[in-house]
Design an enzyme around this catalytic site. Structure first.
Site, PDB file in Angstrom:
ATOM      1  N   GLU B 120       0.831  -1.209   0.000  1.00  0.00           N
ATOM      2  CA  GLU B 120       0.000   0.000   0.000  1.00  0.00           C
ATOM      3  C   GLU B 120       0.865   1.259   0.000  1.00  0.00           C
ATOM      4  OE1 GLU B 120      -0.710  -2.662   1.847  1.00  0.00           O
ATOM      5  OE2 GLU B 120      -2.578  -3.268   0.887  1.00  0.00           O
ATOM      6  N   HIS B 190     -12.198  -5.482   7.533  1.00  0.00           N
ATOM      7  CA  HIS B 190     -12.927  -5.327   6.277  1.00  0.00           C
ATOM      8  C   HIS B 190     -14.172  -4.466   6.519  1.00  0.00           C
ATOM      9  CE1 HIS B 190     -10.546  -9.020   5.764  1.00  0.00           C
ATOM     10  NE2 HIS B 190     -10.494  -8.706   4.485  1.00  0.00           N
TER      11      HIS B 190
END
Lengths: 442, 387
Positions: B120, B190
Site C-alpha cells: 500500500e 474489512h
C-alpha cells in the site's frame, strides 16, 4: 546455484560495458534488441523455474552469504587512471567545469555551515566527502527528474541553481521558491527538474518509480533518478519502490549514497547483508557498486545506467561507497559517536575533491593558482548573496494559507481573516514589518 | 494481511441485504437500501436535482447501474477523456475484487490498467510520483482498512506536496479509491471507516458517495480535481444500491453537501451508507411523532466539508443529530458538532447528538449492536426533540 544467481547480473553488466564508448578498444557491440531478448529469456526462466526437475537438489544447504560485491573504480587516490579504457572520453572544459562545481559546493558548504553556527540561518547540512556524487549530474540529461533525500545539492549546483537561489532558500526570504515554508536545504525547482526535498526518509523512492513510469507511458526519452542514504534504505518505502520499479519496468536509477552513517548509527547496525547493492539483485534489478569518491566511476556507472533505463525501460541500482566526513547536520556533533581521527584520516587520504584535482593536475588542466582564485571567487559570491539575502523581507503572510489546496477553501479564508484580526488587535505580539506586504492587506 | 475475496462478501450481501428488513418489521418501516426512496429508479428521476437538471436538456439518456458499475463507468470516462490517466492497485487488472475495474484492461490496455505488487505504501508513493509529473493516477487500496501503511505517503507527502514546494509541484492528478465501511461480516479489517484520520490533514480532500449517481459524478470530479482526493466507496452499496445513472460525462461538486429532505424541526447529517439508516430513522420518527419535520443532509465531502449548508440548516431547525459508523471519539461528528456550536450557539435548543460506532475495534458477531442503526438514530432524534 548460489554463485550463478549472483553472477548473472554482473555478467550482464560486463557485456553491456563492451558497448559503451568509455570501454576503449572494444567495438560497439551492445544492442538493445539482444539485451531485451536476453532479459525476456531470463524472465521465462524465472517463470518456469519450479516446473523443471533440475531446480531441485538433495543437498540441504542454507545459503548464508555471498561474496561481497567489489566497488567499480576508475582512478586511485592519486588521481591516476587504473585502466585507460575506462577513462571517460571528455574534454578539458567538461572536466574543469565538473571540478569547479564540486569545489563550489565545498566552499558554499563551508560558509553556510559557519552561518548556521553564528545563528544567521536555522539549519544546514554539508556534503563533505560526498562531492564526487556530482558525477551523476554530469551523466544525466536536463529533463531527467531528480528525487533527492537532502544531501544532493550537487545536482542543483551542476544544473545551474545559483548561489543566490541556495542562500534565499536557507534564509527563507521572499525570494525562496518554497515561500519560506520548509526548513533550510529543502530545495526544489521545477525549471531544473529537481523535486522539492521533504524530510520524511525514503518517501521519494516509490515516487521516483511512479514518475519514471509516467515518462515511459508518455514516450519520453527520460528517466528519474532517486537518491537516498543507506539508512533510508531500511525504510519500507525502499522495498516498495524498488519492487514496484522492477515489476512495472520503470526507467528509474536508484542511487544509494552509502556513507557509513545514518546520524549516529553505523552501517553495521543498519544491515547485516552485503550493503544495499546485494538487495538490488534480489529484486531483479541490474546493480552496480561504485567507489563514491571517484567522480569518473560515478559518472561512468550513471551514464551506462541511464542508457539501460531509458532504452530498455527498467530500473538500475547504484550503490556508491563513500564516507560522511561532516557532521550529520548542524544539530549533530559526530565526535560523540565516532573517532575524530578516523574522520580526519578519511578527509585527508580519501578525499574526492583532492583525488579529482590530482587527476586534473596530471593532465595539466588545473593548478593551485587557479584553485585559489576560483575558491576566492565563490567565497565572495556567497558572501555577497548573504548580504543581499539578509536584507530581503520574509515572504508575505498570505503564503501561510495559500497552496494548501489549489484554491483557498472557505475554511482557510475564515482562518486567514481571524489571523488578520489578531494582528490588528495585538500588533506588538505579531511583528509584520519583517514580511513582504500582503496583497489583500488588511 | 488477510484479503477475503469479495465474492463471499457480495454473494452474502445479495442474500442478506445488510440493511434489509427482517420479514416482519415490527414498526412497519421497510428498512435498507432496497426500499430507499432516495434512489432514482425511473430515468426521469435521475435528473431531478438542481445539479443535473441542465444536463438533461443535452442528453437525458440513463442506464441502470449499481454502485460498482457507476464507479467503473466514471473511470472509463476519465480514461477516455484523459490520455495520461491510469488505474492501478492490487488485483485491478482482472477487474478488481469488487469488479469496479472490470473491462478496463480490454479498453485501455495493460500499461494503463495494471496490478501492482502487494504494497500500500508503494501504491500511494507510486501514485504521488506519477501525479508529481502531471499525470492522472487513480490508485486503488483494496480495503480502507489497509490504507494505513500508506498513511505517511498520503499525509506527509501527497497532502503537503503543493504547499511545501511553493506551488512549483503538485499532485492534483492523484485520486485514491478505497472500499470502506461495514458489510455485515467484515470484522476488524474489512469494515473500517477511517475518514476522520484523514480529515485532520490539510491538503487532502475526502469524498464519499451514497449512491450510483453520486459515485459517478463525485468520482469524476475527484479525478479531475487539482488536489489529492481520497474517495471512500461504501462497499455494502456496491451491489445493493441500484439506480438510473445518466450515461453522459458529468461531475458533482466537491465541498458541497446535498439537502435530501427539507424539514423544520431537526437537522440530521450523515454520509455514505449511513444515509439509509438515517432515512429510515426519520421515517420512524415522523411516524411516531406526528407533525415532526426532519431535514436530512448528505455531507458527500468530508474534507473540506460544507459548513455553510449545515449551519444554515441548524440555524433554522435549532437541533442537530450527526451519525457515522466510525467510532465516536474524535470522529467527524465531533468536528461538525463543535463547528455548529460555534456558529449556532444562540439557535441551539438541545445538545447536539452524535450517533456513532462505539469506541471499540469493529467487532464481528456484535456488528448489529455496534452499528449506529436506525433505532439508535431514531432515539437520538427523539432525544433532541424532547430535550
Amino acid at each position: 546455484m548460489l554463485r550463478s544467481s549472483f553472477v548473472r547480473p554482473l555478467h550482464r553488466f560486463a557485456s553491456l560495458n563492451k558497448g559503451y564508448s568509455f570501454t576503449a578498444g572494444q567495438k560497439l557491440s551492445y544492442s538493445v534488441l539482444a539485451n531485451v531478448q536476453s532479459a525476456e529469456a531470463s524472465k521465462t526462466n524465472v517463470a518456469s523455474k519450479w516446473a523443471s526437475e533440475d531446480k531441485f537438489t538433495s543437498d540441504m544447504t542454507f545459503v548464508q552469504n555471498i561474496e561481497p560485491l567489489k566497488a567499480y573504480r576508475v582512478m586511485d587516490h592519486t588521481g591516476t587512471v587504473l585502466d585507460k579504457s575506462h577513462e571517460p572520453n571528455i574534454t578539458e572544459d567538461f572536466a574543469v567545469n565538473l571540478y569547479k562545481k564540486m569545489s563550489q559546493l565545498h566552499t558554499m558548504d563551508g560558509i553556510l555551515y559557519e552561518a548556521q553556527r553564528q545563528g544567521r540561518i536555522s539549519f544546514y547540512m554539508t556534503h563533505y566527502g560526498e562531492e564526487a556524487t556530482m558525477g551523476t549530474a554530469a551523466a544525466l540529461n536536463a529533463e531527467d527528474m531528480i528525487f533527492g533525500q537532502y544531501r544532493e545539492s550537487f545536482m542543483l549546483v551542476y544544473r545551474g541553481f545559483t548561489i543566490d537561489e541556495f542562500v534565499n532558500q536557507c534564509f527563507s526570504n521572499e525570494l525562496d521558491y518554497g515561500r519560506g515554508r520548509q526548513m533550510p536545504i529543502h530545495y526544489g525547482t521545477k525549471k531544473l527538474a529537481f523535486q522539492t526535498i521533504s524530510s520524511p526518509l525514503g518517501t521519494q523512492i516509490p515516487q521516483a518509480a511512479g514518475a519514471a513510469y509516467a515518462f515511459k507511458l508518455a514516450g519520453k526519452d527520460a528517466c528519474s533518478i532517486c537518491f537516498f542514504g543507506e539508512g533510508a534504505a531500511s525504510e519500507g518505502d525502499f522495498h516498495a519502490g524498488l519492487n514496484m520499479a522492477a515489476t512495472l519496468n520503470s526507467p528509474t536509477i536508484f542511487f544509494c549514497r552509502n556513507n557509513g552513517f545514518a546520524i549516529s548509527t553505523p552501517s553495521s547496525e543498519q544491515y547485516r547483508g552485503d550493503g544495499i547493492a546485494s538487495r538490488g539483485v534480489g529484486y531483479g534489478i541490474d546493480t552496480i557498486r561504485v567507489d563514491g569518491n571517484d567522480v569518473w566511476a560515478v559518472y561512468n556507472a550513471t551514464k551506462a545506467a541511464r542508457e539501460i533505463a531509458v532504452k530498455e525501460k527498467r530500473p538500475i541500482l547504484i550503490e556508491s561507497m563513500t564516507y560522511r566526513i561532516g557532521h550529520h547536520s548542524t544539530s549533530d556533533d559526530s565526535t560523540k559517536y565516532r573517532d575524530r581521527k578516523e574522520v580526519e584520516e578519511r578527509a585527508q587520504f580519501d578525499n574526492p575533491i583532492t583525488r579529482f584535482r590530482r587527476y586534473l593536475e596530471q593532465k595539466q588542466w588545473w593548478d593551485q593558482e587557479q584553485d585559489d582564485a576560483w575558491r576566492k571567487h565563490i567565497k565572495k559570491a556567497v558572501l555577497q548573496s548573504f548580504a543581499d539575502a539578509e536584507k530581503k523581507k520574509k515572504p508575505s503572510l498570505d503564503y501561510l494559507f495559500t497552496d494548501v489546496y489549489d484554491e483557498m477553501t472557505p475554511n482557510l479564508i475564515r482562518q486567514k481573516q481571524e489571523l488578520d484580526r489578531l494582528i490588528k488587535e495585538y500588533p506588538e505580539y505579531y511583528p509584520t514589518d519583517d514580511h513582504a506586504p500582503s496583497s489583500s492587506s488588511s | 494481511m488477510l484479503r477475503t475475496s469479495s465474492r463471499r462478501f457480495t454473494s452474502l450481501l445479495q442474500q442478506h441485504r445488510f440493511y434489509a428488513a427482517s420479514t416482519q418489521p415490527n414498526d412497519g418501516i421497510q428498512q435498507g437500501v432496497a426500499h430507499s426512496k432516495l434512489l432514482k429508479r425511473a430515468p426521469e428521476e435521475a435528473f431531478r436535482t438542481p445539479e443535473l437538471t441542465r444536463m438533461s436538456a443535452i442528453n437525458s439518456e440513463t442506464k441502470k447501474m449499481n454502485l460498482f458499475q457507476a464507479v467503473n463507468d466514471a473511470m472509463s470516462i476519465a480514461m477516455t477523456t484523459d490520455d495520461t490517466a491510469v488505474v492501478f492497485g492490487e488485483d485491478v487488472s482482472f477487474g478488481g475484487v469488487f469488479r469496479a475495474t472490470s473491462g478496463l484492461v480490454e479498453k485501455f490496455g495493460r500499461d494503463r490498467v495494471f496490478n501492482t505488487p502487494l504494497t500500500e505504501q508503494g501504491i500511494a508513493g507510486f501514485a504521488v510520483g506519477m501525479a508529481s509529473v502531471g499525470h492522472t493516477a487513480i490508485a486503488e487500496i483494496q480495503f480502507a482498512d489497509y490504507i494505513f501503511p500508506a498513511f505517511d505517503q498520503i499525509v506527509n507527502e501527497a497532502a503537503k506536496f503543493r504547499y511545501r514546494s511553493g506551488n512549483q509541484f503538485n499532485v492534483g492528478g492523484l485520486t485514491i479509491r478505497s472500499p470502506c465501511s461495514a458489510v455485515g461480516h467484515g470484522g476488524h479489517y474489512h469494515s473500517q471507516s477511517p475518514e476522520a484520520f484523514f480529515a485532520h490533514c490539510p491538503g487532502l480532500k475526502i469524498v464519499t458517495p451514497r449512491s450510483p449517481i453520486q459515485a459517478k459524478g463525485l468520482l469524476l470530479a475527484s479525478i479531475r480535481d487539482r488536489n489529492p482526493v481520497i474517495f471512500f466507496e461504501p462497499k455494502c452499496l456496491y451491489r445493493a444500491a441500484v439506480e438510473e445513472v445518466p450515461v453522459e460525462d458529468y461531475e458533482l461538486p466537491i465541498g458541497k453537501a446535498e439537502v435530501l429532505k427539507k424539514g423544520t424541526d431537526v437537522t440530521v447529517v450523515g454520509y455514505g451508507s449511513q444515509i439509509y439508516a438515517l432515512e429510515n430513522a426519520i421515517q420512524l420518527a415522523e411516524k411516531k411523532m406526528p407533525g415532526l419535520s426532519c431535514e436530512l443532509i448528505d455531507l458527500r465531502t468530508i474534507l473540506p466539508w460544507d459548513v455553510e449548508t449545515v449551519v444554515e440548516s441548524v440555524n433554522k431547525t435549532g437541533r442537530l443529530v450527526v451519525a457515522h459508523e466510525a467510532p465516536k471519539t474524535a470522529g467527524v461528528g465531533a468536528e461538525i458538532a463543535s463547528t455548529v456550536m460555534e456558529n449556532c450557539f444562540l439557535r441551539l435548543e438541545a445538545p447536539v447528538e452524535r450517533v456513532c460506532g462505539w469506541d471499540t475495534p469493529f467487532p464481528l458477531v456484535f456488528e448489529r449492536f455496534y452499528m449506529p442503526s436506525m433505532i439508535r438514530c431514531y432515539d437520538a432524534i427523539k432525544n433532541v426533540v424532547n430535550y
